[in-house]
Design a protein around this motif. Structure first.
Motif, PDB file in Angstrom:
ATOM      1  N   ALA A   9       9.842  32.023  20.657  1.00 14.29           N
ATOM      2  CA  ALA A   9      10.498  31.656  19.335  1.00 14.29           C
ATOM      3  C   ALA A   9       9.724  30.366  18.846  1.00 14.29           C
ATOM      4  CB  ALA A   9      11.978  31.292  19.545  1.00 14.29           C
ATOM      5  N   GLU A  33      12.536  33.205  26.222  1.00 10.95           N
ATOM      6  CA  GLU A  33      12.705  31.853  25.893  1.00 10.95           C
ATOM      7  C   GLU A  33      13.172  30.837  26.623  1.00 10.95           C
ATOM      8  OE1 GLU A  33      12.307  29.439  23.839  1.00 10.95           O
ATOM      9  OE2 GLU A  33      10.860  30.168  22.520  1.00 10.95           O
ATOM     10  N   ALA A  39      17.653  31.927  20.616  1.00 13.68           N
ATOM     11  CA  ALA A  39      16.878  33.154  20.269  1.00 13.68           C
ATOM     12  C   ALA A  39      16.854  34.236  21.418  1.00 13.68           C
ATOM     13  CB  ALA A  39      15.278  32.632  20.140  1.00 13.68           C
ATOM     14  N   GLU A  42      17.534  38.177  20.383  1.00  9.89           N
ATOM     15  CA  GLU A  42      16.853  38.470  19.220  1.00  9.89           C
ATOM     16  C   GLU A  42      15.700  39.480  19.470  1.00  9.89           C
ATOM     17  OE1 GLU A  42      17.466  36.810  16.049  1.00  9.89           O
ATOM     18  OE2 GLU A  42      18.669  35.107  16.627  1.00  9.89           O
ATOM     19  N   LEU A  47      11.432  37.785  14.734  1.00  5.07           N
ATOM     20  CA  LEU A  47      11.399  36.244  14.472  1.00  5.07           C
ATOM     21  C   LEU A  47      10.082  36.056  14.024  1.00  5.07           C
ATOM     22  CD1 LEU A  47      12.851  34.483  17.646  1.00  5.07           C
ATOM     23  CD2 LEU A  47      13.606  34.604  15.275  1.00  5.07           C
TER      24      LEU A  47
END
Ligand code: NAD
Length: 267
Positions: A9, A33, A39, A42, A47
């Motif tokens: 991210a 992450e 994030a 996700e 992204l």
């Protein structure tokens, strides 16, 4: 080839996810992450501004290493050291681009490289790797009457200084002169510094705006000056180079490799 992106991210992480999608022969294994990141969960492709991939960002890096042929890491020193240990444990090749590593951090990367292929570079662009060779050769040709200074500028968000690339250029120039950078580097000047020490290699750091990365190596004598400069226009450049390094590393024996090995510049 399945490539995992840790720190997917981040500014470089998103570029790396995009570069995987644009590189023939490369497929995104997934992204991780920091465990506290918003994030987590996700889609890393979304992204990065790409169509949905169906993958979800994990907070468990081990999970990502286990499903990847190679992992690319542009995060932070503490994370990169932990990822190097995971690379060694899982036998997954690693491309660590993180800068600002301490000597102890670097020793841990070198230890991990005894068990797995690691391609580490302060800069994954072709141009900077050519510049490294030029800095070394020029320093070898010129005597100590030429003062060597390294100037760099980066965007306002950069957290380490001088840049990893500036330090790599300093090491290359020092190697050309047959000296150790640690004994001749002049990294901070402020106040009444006295005259420049003959033979030292000086660094100057500029920060501002969104500059991707400018580096100059300046050789200055009483009568003339040589300046060799590289300017990166788009950080996608580093991402493309790192993915190229990941593809290259996947079938290599354990060891610590450089981008110059990947590009075949030392042959
Ligand atoms: P950034 O802060 O935008 O991104 C770093 C990302 O890493 C963040 O999203 C952060 O949450 C994540 N992260 C931190 N700890 C983590 C962990 N334990 N697991 C997973 N993710 C974690 O920074 P950036 O501008 O993308 O730069 C990252 C690093 O890459 C810096 O050290 C920078 O100097 C370096 N860099 C190297 C090159 C090169 O060519 N070698 C080029 C550009 C940047």
């Amino acid at each position: 080839m399945k490539i995992g992106i840790v720190g997917c991210a981040g500014r470089m992480g998103r570029m790396l996810v995009k570069a995987v999608a644009e590189t023939p022969g490369a497929e995104l294994a997934g992204g991780s992450e920091a465990p506290h990141s918003d994030a987590i969960g996700e889609d890393p492709a979304v992204l990065a501004g790409l169509p949905a991939s169906g993958l979800k960002i994990t907070g468990d890096a081990r999970e990502l290493f286990e499903v990847s042929d190679a992992v690319v890491d542009f995060t932070a020193p503490v994370a990169t050291v932990a990822h190097a240990a995971l690379a060694a444990e899982t036998g997954t090749a690693l491309v660590p681009g993180t800068t600002g590593l301490s000597a102890e951090d670097q020793a841990k990367i070198e230890e991990a490289a005894k068990a797995v292929a690691i391609v580490q570079a302060a800069n994954y662009s072709v141009g900077v790797n050519v510049l490294l060779g030029l800095a070394e050769q020029t320093a070898a040709m010129l005597g100590p009457e030429f003062d060597i200074e390294i100037l760099e500028m980066h965007h306002r968000h950069k957290v380490d200084a001088p840049s990893g690339t500036a330090l790599a250029l300093g090491h290359a120039a020092a190697k050309g002169r047959g000296v150790d950078l640690d004994t001749v580097s002049d990294r901070v000047r402020d106040g009444h510094t006295g005259e420049r020490t003959v033979g030292n290699i000086g660094f100057a750091t500029l920060r501002g705006g969104m500059v991707v990365g400018d580096h100059s190596v300046i050789f200055a004598s009483d009568d003339e000056r040589i300046e060799i400069t590289h300017k990166a226009a788009d950080r996608g450049l580093f991402a493309k180079g790192a993915i190229r390094a990941a593809l290259w590393a996947s079938d290599k024996a354990p060891g610590l490799y450089s981008m110059r090995d990947v590009l075949g510049l030392d042959k």
